[in-house]
Every structure is written in C-alpha cells, then in structure tokens.
Design a protein around this motif. Structure first.
Motif, PDB file in Angstrom:
ATOM      1  N   HIS A 211      71.678  16.768  50.966  1.00 37.87           N
ATOM      2  CA  HIS A 211      71.707  17.904  51.889  1.00 37.87           C
ATOM      3  C   HIS A 211      73.118  18.212  52.384  1.00 37.87           C
ATOM      4  O   HIS A 211      73.309  19.049  53.248  1.00 37.87           O
ATOM      5  CB  HIS A 211      70.771  17.650  53.071  1.00 37.87           C
ATOM      6  CG  HIS A 211      69.347  17.485  52.652  1.00 37.87           C
ATOM      7  ND1 HIS A 211      68.710  18.372  51.818  1.00 37.87           N
ATOM      8  CD2 HIS A 211      68.438  16.523  52.929  1.00 37.87           C
ATOM      9  CE1 HIS A 211      67.470  17.969  51.614  1.00 37.87           C
ATOM     10  NE2 HIS A 211      67.280  16.848  52.260  1.00 37.87           N
ATOM     11  N   ARG A 224      69.346  25.028  53.232  1.00 34.23           N
ATOM     12  CA  ARG A 224      68.954  23.632  53.423  1.00 34.23           C
ATOM     13  C   ARG A 224      67.475  23.542  53.812  1.00 34.23           C
ATOM     14  O   ARG A 224      66.743  22.663  53.369  1.00 34.23           O
ATOM     15  CB  ARG A 224      69.828  23.028  54.523  1.00 34.23           C
ATOM     16  CG  ARG A 224      69.549  21.585  54.661  1.00 34.23           C
ATOM     17  CD  ARG A 224      70.442  20.883  55.627  1.00 34.23           C
ATOM     18  NE  ARG A 224      69.809  19.595  55.871  1.00 34.23           N
ATOM     19  CZ  ARG A 224      70.237  18.709  56.698  1.00 34.23           C
ATOM     20  NH1 ARG A 224      71.321  18.919  57.372  1.00 34.23           N
ATOM     21  NH2 ARG A 224      69.594  17.580  56.866  1.00 34.23           N
ATOM     22  N   LYS A 228      64.449  21.529  51.810  1.00 35.35           N
ATOM     23  CA  LYS A 228      63.569  20.599  52.530  1.00 35.35           C
ATOM     24  C   LYS A 228      62.106  20.985  52.291  1.00 35.35           C
ATOM     25  O   LYS A 228      61.242  20.145  52.084  1.00 35.35           O
ATOM     26  CB  LYS A 228      63.913  20.693  54.029  1.00 35.35           C
ATOM     27  CG  LYS A 228      63.221  19.715  54.912  1.00 35.35           C
ATOM     28  CD  LYS A 228      63.606  19.983  56.366  1.00 35.35           C
ATOM     29  CE  LYS A 228      63.055  21.321  56.851  1.00 35.35           C
ATOM     30  NZ  LYS A 228      63.440  21.681  58.212  1.00 35.35           N
ATOM     31  N   PRO A 267      65.475  11.625  49.932  1.00 37.58           N
ATOM     32  CA  PRO A 267      66.454  12.472  50.608  1.00 37.58           C
ATOM     33  C   PRO A 267      67.580  11.646  51.247  1.00 37.58           C
ATOM     34  O   PRO A 267      67.337  10.623  51.863  1.00 37.58           O
ATOM     35  CB  PRO A 267      65.623  13.212  51.657  1.00 37.58           C
ATOM     36  CG  PRO A 267      64.247  13.252  51.063  1.00 37.58           C
ATOM     37  CD  PRO A 267      64.086  11.947  50.336  1.00 37.58           C
TER      38      PRO A 267
END
Ligand code: DON
Length: 304
Positions: A211, A224, A228, A267
């Motif tokens: 990210h 972003r 997600k 992530p």
C-alpha cells in the motif's frame, strides 16, 4: 523471516499428498498437463523473491485472471460496477446457475463466472482493444513481456463451454450483457487461458499487498481504498464454496484457478503464488491450499 527454511519444510510436508485430487479435464487441453508438479514463490514488499520447485513453469491461470479483470473494470467503472453485480460470497460453485436465476441476472460477485462475464462485457464495451489492453496490463503488473494467451486452451474451452454459454444467455435475457454474447465469451475464455509462472503471479499480485506505492499500470489506476476493497472481495469470494475454509485454514485474501494455481497476499508483507494441478472437489489445488495453510501457520503471522 526465514522463508527458506519454512518453505523447505512445507515442501517436505506436502510431498506425500502428491497423487491426491484430480486435475481439471473439462477443458480438454488442460488434461495434458503433468499433474504431479508443484511450485511456490513468495515475494516480499522489499522485492525479494523466494522460489522453489517449478516456480518458473508457466500454467493456465484460469480464474486468477478474474482479479486482473476486476482491477480493470473497477478502475473504469468505480462504484458504478456494483449496479451490475454484488459483492457477497456465493457459497456455490464457480459455474453455478442457481442464484443467477433467482437473483434475476445480477451475479453475486465478480469472481464467480457470471460476475466475471459481466466484467468482460464491460471491458468489451469500454475498450477499443480489450484483448490487447488486458494482456499489456498483466504483462506490466508481472514485469514480464512474454506472457501470453494460449489460444488452443481458450478454443478447447469454448468448444465445451456449455455452462458458460448458459450463464451468458441468462445474463443477456436479464439485460446485464450489452454486447454480442459470442464476442464476450470469446474474450472471457481468452482471459482464462493466460499462462504465467508462480514467480510472475507473485510479482503481479505484489501491488495488492503493497500500500506504499500508487497502483498505476497501463492506465489502470486504483486508489488505495479500491485496492483494499479488491482484497476484501478476494477474502470473501476468492474460493467460491470453499471461501470459508480458505479463510479458516490460510487466512489470506486470494484467488484460485482450475489450472491449479492460487495467488494470495499478506497486506504490507508479501504476495505468494502456488501451483499444483490436482484439485479437490471444490476445484481448488490440493497441494496449493496445503502449502498456504502451512505457510501462514509456520510464520505465525496473521491478518486477523
Ligand atoms: O469458466 C471456467 O470454467 C474456467 N475457464 C475458469 C474456471 C476457474 O478457474 C474456476 N476457479 N477455480
């Protein structure tokens, strides 16, 4: 993290599973692949890649292509995409028709075939050369310019593609396909036929884990928040009627394909791609699922 040691142990542990499950043979061209192969690649946010076994052998990515299609369609349509499909897990097989009839042609999510076929229709409608654009996008994400469609696999699937033909006809009847159904289906099968290795897939999925950098490839730009949200859909819908089990056993957003590949992301840490052609009854790679379960168990890292 000592990925080398961890993955060597994982490979020793899954070897006894070789021979379990059955490779997809409803696409005749896929039945020719040697089923007793496996590969794994982990790529960390820093860009270090750890590869083992057949990590550089290309295979048919099949439904993993639906993640690339979603990135493109979401980038083009934004929130408007959800007027044409939902984002709820289906709890049914990837090619099921049952819900689609009850829910009047609005697919449950982008990762079942019905949802992916609607996204394909959107790409055909919005792009001048969707086939060229899609391929360039995948090449740019993976950093590999030799990735290609396998036209023989696409054609072989088209010849046997009765269920997908039924799905697109139902969608068209309900007004959720704007284009010509033959044209849209041809592109859908072509997307599924793309061949990539574990190393290339892990690299292509890294932007879903990272990210810190903007998601901006070949005119496909995602905020972003959108990245997600794609991860959220992978978590809840990436494995069809095995999404709950995958979440329970592995606990990562990911996407499987009937070629035996699975790509997943942790992530802010890493992306991972595994491959082994023999599938379980839900159409997911037996050894691939096990490798990922052992990976997230051994590293003791969890997104939950
Ligand atoms: O539509 C199909 O049947 C295939 N081309 C893609 C299926 C697939 O990979 C489902 N995922 N596990």
């Amino acid at each position: 993290m000592e990925y080398n040691k961890i993955v060597e142990n994982i490979i020793d542990s899954v070897r006894p599973l070789q021979g379990q499950g059955k490779q997809a043979d409803y696409i005749p061209a896929l039945a020719n692949v040697n089923p007793d192969q496996m590969g794994i690649c982990i790529e960390t946010i820093g860009g270090a890649a750890y590869t083992y076994e057949k990590a550089d052998t290309r295979f048919s990515i099949q439904s993993i292509s639906k993640v690339f299609a979603l990135a493109m369609a979401f980038s083009i349509e934004g929130e408007g995409l959800w007027e044409r499909m939902g984002r709820e897990p289906s709890g049914t097989a990837f090619n099921s028709l049952v819900q689609l009839e009850i829910e009047q042609g609005k697919p449950r999510n982008p990762f079942i075939n019905a949802g992916a076929i609607v996204m394909t229709d959107i790409l055909c409608e919005r792009l001048k050369d969707p086939e060229g654009f899609f391929l360039q996008f995948v090449r740019n994400m993976s950093g590999s310019n030799t990735i290609n469609y396998n036209h023989a696999v696409a054609e072989s699937e088209r010849e046997q593609g009765y269920l997908n033909a039924a799905i697109i006809n139902l969608l068209k009847y309900h007004g959720n396909i704007k284009g010509d159904i033959e044209r849209v289906l041809r592109f859908y099968f072509l997307m599924c036929s793309v061949e990539m290795s574990c190393r290339e897939l892990a690299h292509a999925f890294l932007p879903f884990a990272d990210h810190t950098k903007p998601f901006d490839y070949t005119d496909v730009y995602l905020t972003r928040s959108q990245v997600k949200r794609i991860n959220a859909i992978m978590q809840t819908c990436g494995f069809y009627d095995e999404a709950g089990d995958f979440s329970y056993l592995v606990g990562l957003p990911g996407k499987s394909g009937v070629g035996g590949g699975i790509a997943a992301v942790f992530p802010s840490l890493y992306s991972v791609a595994v491959w082994s052609p023999r599938l379980n009854a839900k159409g997911n790679s037996v050894i691939g699922m096990k490798m990922l379960e052992l990976l997230t168990t051994a590293t003791q890292q969890s997104i939950f």
